[in-house]
Design an enzyme around this catalytic site. Structure first.
Site, short mmCIF file in Angstrom:
data_model
loop_
_atom_site.label_atom_id
_atom_site.label_comp_id
_atom_site.label_asym_id
_atom_site.label_seq_id
_atom_site.Cartn_x
_atom_site.Cartn_y
_atom_site.Cartn_z
N CYS A 10 -7.39 -2.50 0.80
CA CYS A 10 -6.90 -2.27 1.85
C CYS A 10 -7.16 -0.86 2.52
CB CYS A 10 -4.88 -1.90 2.17
SG CYS A 10 -4.44 -0.91 3.30
N CYS A 67 -5.19 2.25 2.66
CA CYS A 67 -5.38 2.78 1.65
C CYS A 67 -5.93 3.42 0.90
CB CYS A 67 -4.64 1.73 1.02
SG CYS A 67 -3.67 0.28 1.64
#
Ligand SMILES: *[C@@H]1O[C@H](CO)[C@@H](O)[C@H](O)[C@H]1NC(C)=O
Ligand SMILES: *[C@@H]1O[C@H](CO)[C@@H](O)[C@H](O)[C@H]1NC(C)=O
Length: 424
Positions: free
Chosen positions: A49, A52
């Site tokens: 991700c 993230c």
């Protein structure tokens, strides 16, 4: 060259070591091994991700800053794809998820992923549920720091019990204070004690159970300033209050003269007609039109006024140009009495439009960079879908309605409300 490389490696090792000291990597054993009184701020991430990854440096900064401030908050992170037990315990559904754990209660952070926003959240949750303002100085200090401030005034009472239990649920959004009457400015007039008061917009409002209904709903409705700058996170959060939001959409930077005029026109209306509209509406300006373009699924030309109904993703645009305060008030009244045509919403047709729009927005960059891959991404599901339809129709006799016309598709369903997921 060699020396450069070595320095880089050394630096990374040092950075990693210092980061590791502030941020602990947590696994499925966390709930058993943590101390009972520990307060934790945890980021759940997935290795793939990008959001993230963008949060990583912020997370390290927060870790080091909380440590140097002597905060009792421990900071951790956990790979939710590897530690599925822990992720399930925290009901992680999207990445990155930012949560706090205190006395076995979990608090979900839903604001902008900035250092300031997250630190403020951490400090708010880590501190007492209801903060006592024990002196005039403390009261003024708090007033200078908060645009919206809820204060319980008076001695212990059943109302205080209700206030504290609301604080337990809404502390993720706002601060809760308490004070005795003599700490408040003399000009504040309270007809009875105890009382719950909100200070905002340069004035104050007192809660009345009779007039305002449930305390929690009232606090939830009143927790934003009447007029403010609104970002996408705030706008989304305002949806939970059930109020409409009147926005002046302006440029991201370097506002043109017209935008400045829209902004100040709106600010005046918000201040002067607060009484008439504040029950139904918040006012604000938003810099940049990306978020709203997504909502209306089309290009929006700034500056413009728009009323957004976050409860059903509906919106209203002024029927003509807005030159005067009078035009703007006509528009607002039209929205409230139903004479201005609404758009959007979450009916079946709108959802299909949204699906198409989202797919187009997601695929557009793929098409421009790798057209063949784009074609494949579109063609593959279409082919599967077509085969599937073919098999279905082949397997079943054609549905025919009463006058003999074949029905190709089931009638579109009614309007369904999308339930916003709430976590506790
Ligand atoms: C506290 O809340 C309950 C239910 O939510 C309500 O019935 C009661 O009147 C409230 N008490 C006070 C003093 O506000
Ligand atoms: C906003 O949406 C809610 C939920 O669908 C609806 O009940 C309400 O009437 C809408 N408000 C306006 C002004 O359209």
């Amino acid at each position: 060259m060699m020396a450069d490389r070595r320095t880089t490696v050394l630096l990374s090792v040092l950075l990693f070591a210092s980061a590791a000291a502030f941020v602990e990597e947590l696994d499925d054993s966390f709930m058993e091994t943590k101390g009972d009184d520990e307060i934790w701020l945890i980021k759940f991430y997935a290795p793939w991700c990008t959001f993230c990854k963008q949060l990583d440096p912020v997370w390290h900064q927060i870790g080091s800053e909380l440590r140097s401030l002597g905060s009792p908050v421990h900071i951790g992170k956990s790979d939710a794809t590897a530690n599925t037990g822990l992720a399930k315990e925290f009901r992680v559904r999207t990445y990155p998820a930012i949560l706090m754990l205190k006395k076995n209660i979990k608090y979900n952070y839903s604001g902008a992923r900035t250092k300031e926003g997250i630190m403020d959240f951490a400090n708010r949750i880590a501190g007492p549920l209801v903060r006592s303002l024990s002196s005039v100085q403390l009261f003024h200090h708090a007033m200078s720091r908060h645009d919206v401030m809820f204060v319980y005034v008076g001695a212990t009472s059943p109302l205080k019990g209700n206030y504290t239990s609301v604080a337990e649920q809404l502390i993720v959004h706002t601060y809760f204070f308490s004070a005795s009457r003599d700490v408040l400015p003399k000009a504040v007039s309270l007809s009875t004690l105890p009382a719950v008061v909100v200070f905002k917009d340069g004035t104050y409002f007192t809660y009345s159970e009779e007039r305002d209904g449930d305390l929690k709903l009232w606090i939830n409705r009143e927790r934003f300033p009447n007029f403010s700058q609104i970002d996408s996170y705030t706008l989304y959060a305002m949806g939970e209050t059930g109020k409409l939001v009147l926005l002046a959409l302006v440029e991201e930077k370097h506002l043109c003269e017209e935008s400045l005029r829209y902004k100040s026109l709106l600010e005046n209306v918000a201040a002067e007609h607060r009484e008439s509209y504040s029950r139904d509406m918040y006012f604000g300006f938003m810099a940049g039109s990306d978020y709203i373009s997504g909502l209306v699924m089309g290009e929006i030309i700034v500056p413009t006024f728009i009323v957004v109904n976050l409860s059903n993703d509906g919106y209203f645009l002024p029927p003509g140009t807005v030159q005067t305060e009078h035009n703007l008030l006509d528009f607002l009244d039209g929205v409230l009495n139903g004479s201005v045509q609404g758009h959007g919403g979450n009916g079946a047709l709108q959802r299909v439009r949204r699906l198409v729009y989202d797919t187009r927005v997601t695929l557009a960059p793929v098409f421009s960079q790798a057209p063949l891959l784009g074609c494949f991404l579109v063609a593959f599901p279409l082919t599967i879908g077509a085969c599937f339809c073919y098999l279905c129709f082949k397997a079943r006799p054609t549905v025919v309605d009463e006058d003999g016309t074949p029905l190709l598709a089931p009638p579109l369903g009614g309007h369904k409300k999308t339930s916003k997921k709430k976590s506790d």
